[in-house]
Design a protein around this motif. Structure first.
Motif, PDB file in Angstrom:
ATOM      1  N   MET A   1      82.566   7.082  47.919  1.00  0.00           N
ATOM      2  CA  MET A   1      82.720   5.835  47.227  1.00  0.00           C
ATOM      3  C   MET A   1      81.385   5.341  46.680  1.00  0.00           C
ATOM      4  O   MET A   1      81.348   4.749  45.614  1.00  0.00           O
ATOM      5  CB  MET A   1      83.329   4.784  48.154  1.00  0.00           C
TER       6      MET A   1
ATOM      7  N   ALA B   1      87.702  -4.060  41.766  1.00  0.00           N
ATOM      8  CA  ALA B   1      88.253  -2.749  42.123  1.00  0.00           C
ATOM      9  C   ALA B   1      87.651  -2.242  43.435  1.00  0.00           C
ATOM     10  O   ALA B   1      88.361  -1.690  44.282  1.00  0.00           O
ATOM     11  CB  ALA B   1      88.004  -1.750  40.999  1.00  0.00           C
TER      12      ALA B   1
ATOM     13  N   ALA C   1      89.674  -1.461  46.936  1.00  0.00           N
ATOM     14  CA  ALA C   1      89.581  -0.176  47.639  1.00  0.00           C
ATOM     15  C   ALA C   1      89.178  -0.392  49.097  1.00  0.00           C
ATOM     16  O   ALA C   1      89.757   0.223  50.009  1.00  0.00           O
ATOM     17  CB  ALA C   1      88.584   0.737  46.943  1.00  0.00           C
ATOM     18  N   GLN C   2      88.222  -1.257  49.334  1.00  0.00           N
ATOM     19  CA  GLN C   2      87.790  -1.540  50.704  1.00  0.00           C
ATOM     20  C   GLN C   2      88.928  -2.162  51.511  1.00  0.00           C
ATOM     21  O   GLN C   2      89.143  -1.822  52.674  1.00  0.00           O
ATOM     22  CB  GLN C   2      86.575  -2.469  50.703  1.00  0.00           C
TER      23      GLN C   2
ATOM     24  N   ALA D   1      92.125  -1.765  51.002  1.00  0.00           N
ATOM     25  CA  ALA D   1      93.138  -0.737  51.250  1.00  0.00           C
ATOM     26  C   ALA D   1      92.729   0.160  52.416  1.00  0.00           C
ATOM     27  O   ALA D   1      93.555   0.498  53.267  1.00  0.00           O
ATOM     28  CB  ALA D   1      93.367   0.086  49.987  1.00  0.00           C
TER      29      ALA D   1
END
Length: 70
Positions: free
Chosen positions: A1, A31, A35-36, A38
């Motif tokens: 990431m 975004a 992501a973090q 999720a």
């Protein structure tokens, strides 16, 4: 990431207008936060260590990118 984040940050530097950079930076941050979130939700739901889940995701993304590079 982290590598993906660094790459996207470098792309932001190419924008000429301040408002354009600001808008893109906000999209990038949103975004990244999604992501973090999720990763955190998945780790909690599965009873896993969040750091290990993030690490495995980075590894999988790295393999995918390597395989799809020309």
């Amino acid at each position: 990431m982290q590598r993906a984040a660094d790459l996207e940050r470098r792309k932001l530097e190419l924008f000429d207008r301040h408002d354009e950079r600001t808008r893109q930076r906000r999209l990038w941050c949103d975004a990244a936060a999604a992501a973090q979130d999720a990763v955190t939700c998945y780790a909690r739901a599965e009873g896993l260590n969040r750091f290990e889940v993030a690490q495995e995701l980075r590894r999988a993304v790295g393999e995918f990118r390597s395989a799809s590079s020309p």
